[in-house]
Design a protein around this motif. Structure first.
Motif, PDB file in Angstrom:
ATOM      1  N   ASP A 178      19.875 -50.938  16.880  1.00 40.28           N
ATOM      2  CA  ASP A 178      19.956 -52.012  15.894  1.00 40.28           C
ATOM      3  C   ASP A 178      18.687 -52.086  15.060  1.00 40.28           C
ATOM      4  N   THR A 179      18.753 -52.828  13.974  1.00 40.14           N
ATOM      5  CA  THR A 179      17.629 -52.985  13.060  1.00 40.14           C
ATOM      6  C   THR A 179      17.574 -54.439  12.616  1.00 40.14           C
ATOM      7  N   GLU A 180      16.415 -55.077  12.777  1.00 41.51           N
ATOM      8  CA  GLU A 180      16.250 -56.453  12.308  1.00 41.51           C
ATOM      9  C   GLU A 180      15.009 -56.543  11.424  1.00 41.51           C
ATOM     10  N   SER A 435      25.598 -53.929   6.408  1.00 41.16           N
ATOM     11  CA  SER A 435      25.844 -52.777   7.268  1.00 41.16           C
ATOM     12  C   SER A 435      24.572 -51.961   7.483  1.00 41.16           C
ATOM     13  N   ARG A 436      24.448 -51.375   8.663  1.00 41.62           N
ATOM     14  CA  ARG A 436      23.339 -50.466   8.995  1.00 41.62           C
ATOM     15  C   ARG A 436      23.739 -49.001   8.793  1.00 41.62           C
ATOM     16  N   ILE A 439      21.299 -46.234   7.490  1.00 42.93           N
ATOM     17  CA  ILE A 439      20.347 -45.703   8.480  1.00 42.93           C
ATOM     18  C   ILE A 439      21.044 -44.682   9.377  1.00 42.93           C
ATOM     19  N   TRP A 440      22.208 -45.060   9.886  1.00 41.59           N
ATOM     20  CA  TRP A 440      22.918 -44.165  10.811  1.00 41.59           C
ATOM     21  C   TRP A 440      23.350 -42.872  10.135  1.00 41.59           C
ATOM     22  N   LEU A 749      21.200 -52.063   2.127  1.00 46.24           N
ATOM     23  CA  LEU A 749      19.951 -51.516   2.683  1.00 46.24           C
ATOM     24  C   LEU A 749      19.415 -50.393   1.820  1.00 46.24           C
TER      25      LEU A 749
END
Lengths: 759, 270
Positions: A178-180, A435-436, A439-440, A749
């Motif tokens: 995860d990323t915060e 959405s992340r 990054i993924w 992002l």
């Protein structure tokens, strides 16, 4: 006759060598050797007594974490934790897990820092004899649009680049994480890394020289990258305040290519040794380099060792002995084997896998001999570089730190205007709620061909790591900095709770947990109090969420503590306990994802909504408020919900499942709809902020319509709506068309951090 | 049973799953290290696969050092004898650098796999894409012989997958097309995102004139089972994946299996 140095001389040594040890500790060391310690001894003990290696502040607190459960094979203490996983074709397979932080290096040199983060953690799993089948990164960054936005955006891009450049080449699938973003990390990002792998139970390797070395000659083989000066003082760097560019030289340089070749060569050596039924010890070189690996392999096996630094393959000339011995050059392992098999072992590395051809001076070499004299003896260029009673090296130090409670009470917002359509739109297109995926998309999450769910497809990534077996492995890592800030106890408890829910939502039963505890300085009583609170929260949650029957807890089998995470002004980061939970699903075919399946299906709400929106995405993004009332941790209810959800999934009755956490029920529903593209959810609930956006733990579950008629639902489950046509979420008098938001949700992002649009 | 050799270079990282899916397709498979030319030429194989990864750390250019290894002389010879050769991802880069593909002058490099070109991003991209075979591919190429012409999905994972050629060769290239990127319904990709890397003519896989050598960027070995298809996939394969029974999700092949099934058929596996 003693020539014990005086305090002033020691003080000079400590400051001129930039040691982190106190003068008291230097005196203790001088007492151990009964003379002025050598430079090598200073640096060795500086590493061994660093917070990073010795857990000197945290040890008494960590003892409270539950570690006992029937499945635990190796609890905390070795390089990684081991739990039993499955039995297939007569082979008992164990799961090996490790969890670490690489925070300070990533703040200073994001690409290298994040890369060596993966590099270090996979070595911990490899050196238990396992093949690594996955890694995961839990990232906490400052505010990309805040005062230090430019630096932060550079760090995010660098960290992601370091992860993909290293991890992808290694051939270990990246299971997301995860990323915060939180301004509290502006000066001190967190890069926590998890790695895990599989090993047959009878091929677990230990990190000490075996019993047999008391009876026959054993030697120490060092293999891998030639030693240079990189990473000298790395563990000390991780255990002090981060101050500007200082410490750049302490960051290691990673080489995933060598790591990949080495891991195959290691497997071939392990095959050779197991094939001959030879007992051996194996340990990776991390903090403290050669000095730590040689002394620990010997000391933990009850022996002494003579180390010859002139035999160490180096890539730089004239390195001082303390640098050769203590630098943290990456991609190296130490192997304790009988002298009789040395030639065969060296040949695997140097001939079969041609290490010397792949990198100048890269090779395996014998650098030490174990003996029964309990002394750590090091020679370099004919000089004694260390001669220390070996048991002192691993003895460690412990400090009782002071604690002081922090008043966390904060007010709730006076008014809570709620417009579901506007609120949901705002949350999904915010940096916290978007959405992340971007990054993924840099991570290779499918190498090895065992990936069942990639990041984002389900609540946790799932793989099928044992060839031929249906056993699925689910993993999720979580930790909410806003909860930690408002209440470190609940921050800790919910880290466990959310990770458990994420694993359960895919149908996997939690089998163990790991933790990485990121806090400010342990010498700051308030930061230390936060640390203790969080550990208490984790303990309470793990005690409530054991799935092994009886009163057994969810065991915490490995972990790491990272202190001294603070801003330049000395303010601690938000208390950041980050927990990874690993689960097993006996039959991966039954694993559930978040993709809605069929129009008309019923959507169940598991977990009654409560008015507890403190730290919620709704408060933060829609009201610009943090609130005060963090969701209560209801351990026995969490357990009941998890058991019920697992039962429905294992009966094959759940079509899709998503846990409710950040953003509440409305965001969970939107994520399910976005994943399914052509379907949505129509709620038959009141449209108030508590129902829609409270982050009370729970689940949304899609079932066939007749399920509801045939099953008596427990009191914590209700029918919340149904699956509707079209990619939208709707309720009484409102509807959000998600296809029109999809681009912003998935691109946010990238647009802010990578393309820097509108900043 | 026919046998395939999987050739591992220092830095390869897909050798095990590649060997595994070959075995699952009824083809015995063995992994050979880069320095085992002796063992390989003694045993020979009926087909050769260069797996994905980062051979020799992508030093100089991806694939170039591996293409100069002695063992590639042997593979080159076997390819010239008509044996099926497949390069996946980094393996495709090795085949391009060895001059086996497109192979107009065998041994001389006639194209390149350049860095991905995509709007607003650079570097690695890991994602599922849709593909369809080129005109002559199904008839000529053993690896593609089981395809039926419909669009099918496979995962990609690379930073350098953009096929490029000299301007004057662009016409010639067309008859070498193995696979092209397309939309889920099978229309030609019109740039990003259906063409994920800016490859000319949407090329995802390229073969030699004879069709026995195929350089492909997507990873069929990672999509061998239906359970490996993402649950949110669009199109036929997504529906098939979402609606499959427990039995089917385990037993039904994924789209990548078609590549190995083609080879198995070609090698006479029943």
């Amino acid at each position: 006759m003693s020539d014990r140095p005086n305090r002033e001389d020691l003080e000079n040594e400590v400051s001129s060598r930039h040691l982190a040890m106190t003068v008291d500790e230097a005196e203790k060391l001088a007492g151990y050797v009964d003379r002025m310690p050598t430079p090598l001894e200073f640096h060795l003990f500086d590493t061994m007594w660093s917070e990073h290696c010795s857990y000197k502040s945290s040890k008494p607190v960590l003892k409270t974490l539950p570690t006992d459960s029937p499945g635990v094979v190796i609890g905390p203490g070795e390089d990684a934790g081991v739990v039993s996983f499955c039995n297939h074709d007569g082979v008992e397979w164990d799961l090996v897990v490790a969890h670490e932080s690489h925070n300070h290096p990533s703040q200073v040199l994001p690409v290298e820092g994040a890369a060596t983060g993966i590099g270090g953690i996979v070595r911990d799993v490899y050196c238990m004899g396992a093949r690594v089948t996955g890694s995961m990164d839990l990232l906490r960054f400052g505010d990309p649009l805040g005062k230090k936005g430019e630096t932060t955006r550079g760090i995010v891009r660098g960290v992601v680049e370091g992860i993909w450049k290293y991890g992808n080449a290694l051939g270990v699938p990246n299971m997301g994480g995860d990323t915060e973003f939180h301004p509290g990390y502006d000066d001190n990002c967190l890069v926590n890394v998890v790695a895990f792998g599989m090993v047959p139970h009878d091929r677990i390797v230990h990190s000490f020289v075996p019993e047999e070395a008391h009876r026959e000659p054993y030697v120490l083989i060092l293999t891998g990258k030639p030693t240079d000066s990189t990473g000298f003082g790395g563990a000390t760097f991780a255990s002090a305040d981060l101050d500007g560019e200082q410490g750049i030289g302490s960051v290691q340089v990673a080489d995933p290519f060598l790591k990949r070749v080495l891991s195959e060569a290691n497997q071939a050596v392990l095959d050779l040794l197991f094939g001959k039924d030879i007992k051996f010890g194996f340990k990776d070189l991390g903090a403290g380099g050669i000095a730590c690996v040689t002394s620990e392999l010997a000391a933990h096996g009850g022996l002494g060792i003579d180390v010859d630094l002139d035999a160490v393959p180096v890539s730089m000339e004239n390195l001082p002995p303390e640098v050769i011995a203590c630098s943290e050059t990456q991609e190296r392992y130490g192997l304790a084997v009988p002298a009789a098999v040395v030639d065969e072992v060296l040949s695997v590395y140097n001939d079969r896998f041609e290490l010397p051809r792949l990198f100048p001076n890269c090779r395996a070499a014998v650098i030490g001999k174990f003996n029964s004299k309990p002394v750590y003896n090091v020679v370099c260029r004919g000089q004694n570089a260390a001669a220390t009673p070996i048991n002192y090296i691993t003895e460690g130090v412990v400090y009782q730190r002071k604690e002081h409670a922090v008043n966390c009470g904060a007010p709730e917002p006076a008014e809570r205007p709620c417009n579901p359509r506007e609120n949901l739109t705002k949350i999904l297109t915010s940096l916290s709620g978007c959405s992340r995926n971007h990054i993924w998309s840099y991570y290779d999450s499918e190498v090895q061909g065992v990936t069942r769910f990639r990041p984002g497809e389900a609540d946790s990534c799932v793989s099928v790591p044992v060839e031929g077996s249906r056993a699925g492995l689910a993993v999720s890592g979580d930790g909410n900095p806003w909860y930690g800030e408002l209440d470190p106890f609940l921050g800790g408890a919910h880290s466990v709770g959310e990770a458990v829910r994420n694993v359960v939502a895919t149908g996997a039963t939690p089998i163990c947990a790991t933790d990485c505890l990121n806090f400010g300085s342990p010498e700051d009583p308030e930061a230390f109090w936060q640390f203790k609170q969080a550990v208490t929260g984790i303990t309470e949650a793990c005690n409530a969420l054991g799935f092994s029957g009886g009163d057994y807890p969810l065991p915490v089998v490995s972990g790491n503590v990272s202190f001294y995470n603070q801003s330049k002004g000395g303010k601690s980061i938000p208390p950041s306990p980050i927990v990874a939970v690993f689960g097993k699903i006996h039959d991966h075919r039954k694993a559930t994802d978040i993709v809605l399946r069929k129009q008309g299906n019923a959507v169940l709400l598991v977990g009654t909504r409560k008015d507890e929106l403190g730290g919620s995405l709704f408060y933060r993004t829609c009201l610009g408020h943090h609130g005060g009332t963090v969701p209560v941790f209801r351990g026995s209810l969490e357990k009941k919900m998890a058991d019920w959800v697992l039962g429905v999934i294992h009966d094959g009755k759940a079509r899709s499942v998503h846990d409710i956490s950040g953003g509440g029920l409305a965001v969970a529903a939107a994520e399910m709809a976005l994943a399914s593209r052509t379907l949505g959810i129509q709620f038959s609930l009141d449209s108030n902020p508590v129902t829609l956006f409270s982050e009370t733990p729970g689940y949304l579950m899609e079932v066939d319509p007749d399920f509801v008629e045939n099953v008596t639902l427990p009191e914590f489950v209700s029918v919340a709506g149904r699956v509707s046509a079209g990619c939208s979420v709707s309720g009484n008098g409102w509807e959000v068309d998600l296809n029109s938001l999809r681009k912003q949700w998935s691109d946010k992002l990238a647009s802010v951090i990578w393309r820097e649009e509108g900043v | 049973m026919p046998c395939a050799a999987v050739i591992r270079f220092p830095g390869s990282n897909c050798e095990f799953e590649t060997a595994r899916v070959l075995r699952n397709s009824g083809i015995d498979s063995r992994i050979y290290n880069w320095n085992e030319i002796g063992r390989l030429s003694d045993n020979k194989a009926d087909a050769y696969v260069l797996p994905g990864g980062f051979s020799f750390q992508d030093r100089i250019r991806a694939g170039v050092i591996a293409s100069r290894e002695n063992i590639m002389d042997f593979v080159f010879e076997e390819a010239m004898n008509g044996k099926p050769v497949l390069g996946i991802c980094n393996g495709a880069q090795v085949l391009i650098e060895s001059g086996l593909v497109p192979g107009w002058k065998p041994g001389s490099v006639q194209g390149a796999l350049a860095g991905n070109l995509a709007p607003g991003r650079s570097g690695y991209l890991s994602r599922w894409v849709y593909l369809k075979p080129g005109k002559e591919a199904v008839a000529k190429c053993p690896w593609l012989s089981a395809l039926e012409g419909d669009a099918f999905p496979l995962p990609i994972a690379h930073a350098e997958g953009r096929f490029v050629f000299r301007e004057e060769d662009m016409d010639k290239v067309k008859s070498h097309i193995g696979l092209t990127y397309c939309t889920p319904d099978g229309s030609a990709a019109d740039g990003w995102p259906d063409n994920p890397n800016g490859s000319v003519l949407n090329i995802a896989a390229l073969m030699n004139a004879e069709g026995n050598v195929l350089a492909m960027m997507p990873h069929p070995e990672r999509s061998y089972h239906l359970w490996q298809v993402p649950p949110d996939m669009q199109g036929f394969w997504g529906d098939k994946r979402r609606n499959s029974s427990l039995k089917d999700i385990e037993e039904q092949p994924g789209p990548g299996a078609i590549i190995f099934k083609g080879l198995a058929k070609y090698l006479g596996v029943k």
